[in-house]
Design a protein around this motif. Structure first.
Motif, PDB file in Angstrom:
ATOM      1  N   PRO A 330      31.354  28.457  20.161  1.00  0.00           N
ATOM      2  CA  PRO A 330      31.337  26.928  19.524  1.00  0.00           C
ATOM      3  C   PRO A 330      32.135  26.031  20.016  1.00  0.00           C
ATOM      4  N   ASP A 331      33.438  25.869  19.980  1.00  0.00           N
ATOM      5  CA  ASP A 331      34.350  24.486  20.829  1.00  0.00           C
ATOM      6  C   ASP A 331      33.660  24.089  21.721  1.00  0.00           C
ATOM      7  N   ALA A 332      32.358  24.497  22.650  1.00  0.00           N
ATOM      8  CA  ALA A 332      32.371  24.004  23.781  1.00  0.00           C
ATOM      9  C   ALA A 332      30.716  23.236  23.655  1.00  0.00           C
ATOM     10  N   LYS A 333      30.212  23.580  21.711  1.00  0.00           N
ATOM     11  CA  LYS A 333      29.045  22.941  21.678  1.00  0.00           C
ATOM     12  C   LYS A 333      29.767  21.509  20.849  1.00  0.00           C
ATOM     13  N   LEU A 334      30.296  21.872  20.108  1.00  0.00           N
ATOM     14  CA  LEU A 334      31.295  20.443  20.022  1.00  0.00           C
ATOM     15  C   LEU A 334      31.729  19.357  20.060  1.00  0.00           C
ATOM     16  N   TYR A 335      32.158  19.547  21.823  1.00  0.00           N
ATOM     17  CA  TYR A 335      32.441  19.044  23.142  1.00  0.00           C
ATOM     18  C   TYR A 335      31.144  18.112  23.774  1.00  0.00           C
ATOM     19  N   GLN A 336      30.067  19.146  23.506  1.00  0.00           N
ATOM     20  CA  GLN A 336      29.185  19.125  24.031  1.00  0.00           C
ATOM     21  C   GLN A 336      28.275  17.526  23.148  1.00  0.00           C
ATOM     22  N   GLY A 337      28.361  17.645  21.649  1.00  0.00           N
ATOM     23  CA  GLY A 337      28.394  16.864  21.073  1.00  0.00           C
ATOM     24  C   GLY A 337      28.489  15.195  20.812  1.00  0.00           C
ATOM     25  N   ALA A 338      30.489  15.268  21.060  1.00  0.00           N
ATOM     26  CA  ALA A 338      30.973  14.086  21.149  1.00  0.00           C
ATOM     27  C   ALA A 338      31.298  13.743  22.165  1.00  0.00           C
ATOM     28  N   CYS A 339      31.766  14.327  22.988  1.00  0.00           N
ATOM     29  CA  CYS A 339      31.979  13.638  24.435  1.00  0.00           C
ATOM     30  C   CYS A 339      31.473  14.116  25.617  1.00  0.00           C
ATOM     31  N   ALA A 340      30.496  15.465  25.893  1.00  0.00           N
ATOM     32  CA  ALA A 340      29.660  15.558  27.405  1.00  0.00           C
ATOM     33  C   ALA A 340      29.495  14.569  27.934  1.00  0.00           C
ATOM     34  N   ALA A 341      28.567  13.638  26.881  1.00  0.00           N
ATOM     35  CA  ALA A 341      27.115  12.041  27.289  1.00  0.00           C
ATOM     36  C   ALA A 341      28.051  11.328  27.591  1.00  0.00           C
ATOM     37  N   CYS A 342      29.432  11.008  27.278  1.00  0.00           N
ATOM     38  CA  CYS A 342      30.143  10.162  28.357  1.00  0.00           C
ATOM     39  C   CYS A 342      30.984  10.742  29.395  1.00  0.00           C
ATOM     40  N   HIS A 343      31.191  12.048  29.499  1.00  0.00           N
ATOM     41  CA  HIS A 343      32.480  11.897  30.131  1.00  0.00           C
ATOM     42  C   HIS A 343      31.624  13.372  31.504  1.00  0.00           C
ATOM     43  N   TYR A 344      30.653  13.514  31.409  1.00  0.00           N
ATOM     44  CA  TYR A 344      30.275  14.423  32.400  1.00  0.00           C
ATOM     45  C   TYR A 344      30.000  13.880  33.439  1.00  0.00           C
ATOM     46  N   ASN A 345      29.952  14.359  34.934  1.00  0.00           N
ATOM     47  CA  ASN A 345      30.152  13.836  35.860  1.00  0.00           C
ATOM     48  C   ASN A 345      30.060  15.079  37.361  1.00  0.00           C
ATOM     49  N   ALA A 346      29.181  14.515  38.148  1.00  0.00           N
ATOM     50  CA  ALA A 346      28.717  15.256  39.298  1.00  0.00           C
ATOM     51  C   ALA A 346      29.266  14.801  40.521  1.00  0.00           C
ATOM     52  N   ALA A 347      28.796  15.775  41.649  1.00  0.00           N
ATOM     53  CA  ALA A 347      29.692  15.903  42.929  1.00  0.00           C
ATOM     54  C   ALA A 347      28.839  14.624  43.312  1.00  0.00           C
ATOM     55  N   PRO A 348      30.212  13.487  44.472  1.00  0.00           N
ATOM     56  CA  PRO A 348      30.923  14.108  45.262  1.00  0.00           C
ATOM     57  C   PRO A 348      32.001  13.542  44.152  1.00  0.00           C
TER      58      PRO A 348
END
Length: 442
Positions: A330-348
């Motif tokens: 549930p904490d991961a889901k909260l993070y995904q909803g609030a933060c992940a859209a702007c803080h997601y990164n992929a390699a490299p």
């Protein structure tokens, strides 16, 4: 016999007191008419502008509460463990500023921490750093300040309790902690290193924020650049004890100080934000390179960056893993909803406008203070990376929500022990936010 001993002790005490008074006393320097702007050359005024920018003069000599105030007119409130202190008006107004100060009086204040009137200045004014400045830099700074608009504005009285309000006691502080003298180049290092050291140790007074202080308010010389709390934020260590998994290299430091964002470490926020955006972006690039060069040597970057490639790869994998596949946390889901859209990164590597939290100081410090501050304040388009904003979540996230996000990031993005009392600390940081920012998320 006892009377003789007591008399001897009294005599020694009296001599000591007289010696202290002799040490503490400075004469007043006579006021002068405000120097004409035409008495300074355009080249000297421009050099002085650079000195003022590299010393962030306007940051501490411009009121920010009560609706703000004119630049350099003072009345900036500094909260200290001893009481609030308000900065001086340093515009060339002859009544409320320093317009009647001679250049000699200005030099004495910068090098010795003594006002024109002969009073000891409170070390909230970092004369212990400014004493390292050359006479030429101080003369140029004088020329710049004396050609600024004169503003008539008095500062609020300092809120120091008796006897700390007695200026003569500052002489005792100086006896313990102040060693006046212009910076002496270190022959073991090259010119670039020494220029960076001169700026960092002197005019830029980096240690004033990044070095912890003792019970007397003096910087702990045994803990230079170990990090400290400033304005309810944590100024992180600038030496090899900085905990981020990728090293603050010379290039990362330069990018951060010049443009307000480092590719691997993210943007400048809080009290640090004006340093690159208002000041160091306006000075010669070689001076910013010199400061970066000095601190990269101080943190032994060249010796430590061998692990950076693996740390970067791990951070990219952690960022990607948090968004792929079903997630029942549930904490991961909260993070995904609030933060992940702007803080997601992929390699490299992280996208410059998408700071990766696994590499940011905020997650690796001993307390979640900076993480909470950014969540509550956000970052305007003028802070951090130019033109890119982060909304405030002051209204959108509760203290419990912030605690859950902090716990989730600490356990999934770092190798450090969990933070404790997260909800309580979230509430404490929220109390330091004086108003809800205009870009607040709803």
């Amino acid at each position: 016999m006892i009377k003789r001993i007591l008399a001897g002790v009294a005599a020694v005490g009296a001599l000591g007191g007289l010696g202290f008074l002799y040490y503490a006393w400075y004469p007043s320097i006579a006021p002068v008419p405000r120097p004409a702007a035409s008495s300074f050359s355009a080249a000297q005024i421009e050099r002085g502008r650079i000195v003022a920018a590299e010393g962030y003069c306007a940051e501490c000599h411009t009121r920010t509460d009560m609706g703000g105030g004119p630049e350099l007119a003072g009345d900036y409130k500094m909260d200290t463990p001893f009481g609030a202190i308000y900065s001086s008006n340093i515009t060339p107004d002859e009544k409320t500023g320093i317009g009647n100060w001679s250049e000699a009086a200005f030099h004495r204040a910068m090098h010795l921490g003594v006002s024109r009137e002969g009073e000891h200045l409170i070390p909230a004014f970092p004369f212990d750093h400014f004493t390292k400045m050359t006479d030429q830099d101080i003369s140029d700074l004088y020329a710049y300040i004396m050609t600024r608009p004169a503003v008539s504005m008095a500062q609020r009285p300092n809120e120091l309790p008796f006897p700390l309000s007695l200026r003569i006691l500052q002489a005792g502080w100086k006896l313990l902690y102040f060693w006046p003298g212009v910076y002496k180049p270190d022959p073991r290092h090259d010119a670039l290193w020494n220029r960076g050291a001169y700026l960092a140790e002197g005019n830029a007074h980096c240690g004033a924020c990044h070095t912890p202080r003792d019970f007397m308010g003096a910087e702990k010389r045994s803990s230079d650049y170990e990090g400290a709390v400033v304005d309810n934020w944590i100024a992180p260590p600038l030496n090899e004890h900085n905990p981020t998994p990728t090293t603050w290299t010379e290039d990362e430091l330069f990018q951060y100080l010049r443009f307000g964002v480092a590719p691997l470490h993210g943007p400048a926020g809080g009290p640090m934000s004006p340093v690159p955006h208002r000041f160091l972006s306006t000075v010669p690039e070689e001076d910013v390179h010199a400061i970066a060069h000095y601190f990269a040597d101080l943190d032994h970057a060249s010796e430590r960056q061998g692990h950076d490639k693996a740390a970067l790869a791990l951070a990219m994998e952690q960022s990607k893993a948090g968004l792929i596949g079903p997630n029942t946390d549930p904490d991961a889901k909260l993070y995904q909803g609030a933060c992940a859209a702007c803080h997601y990164n992929a390699a490299p590597t992280p996208v410059l406008g998408r700071p990766d939290l696994a590499l940011n100081n905020a997650l690796w410090l001993d307390e979640p203070t900076n993480l909470y501050q950014v969540i509550l304040h956000g970052l305007t388009a003028e802070e951090g990376q130019s033109g890119i904003a982060m909304p405030s979540f002051y209204n959108a996230l509760s203290d419990q929500d912030m605690a859950r996000i902090a716990a989730y990031l600490r356990r999934t993005r770092t190798t450090l022990p969990p933070w404790t009392d997260l909800e309580k600390k979230a509430a404490a940081v929220r109390k330091t936010v004086q108003h809800v920012p205009v870009n607040s998320s709803h």
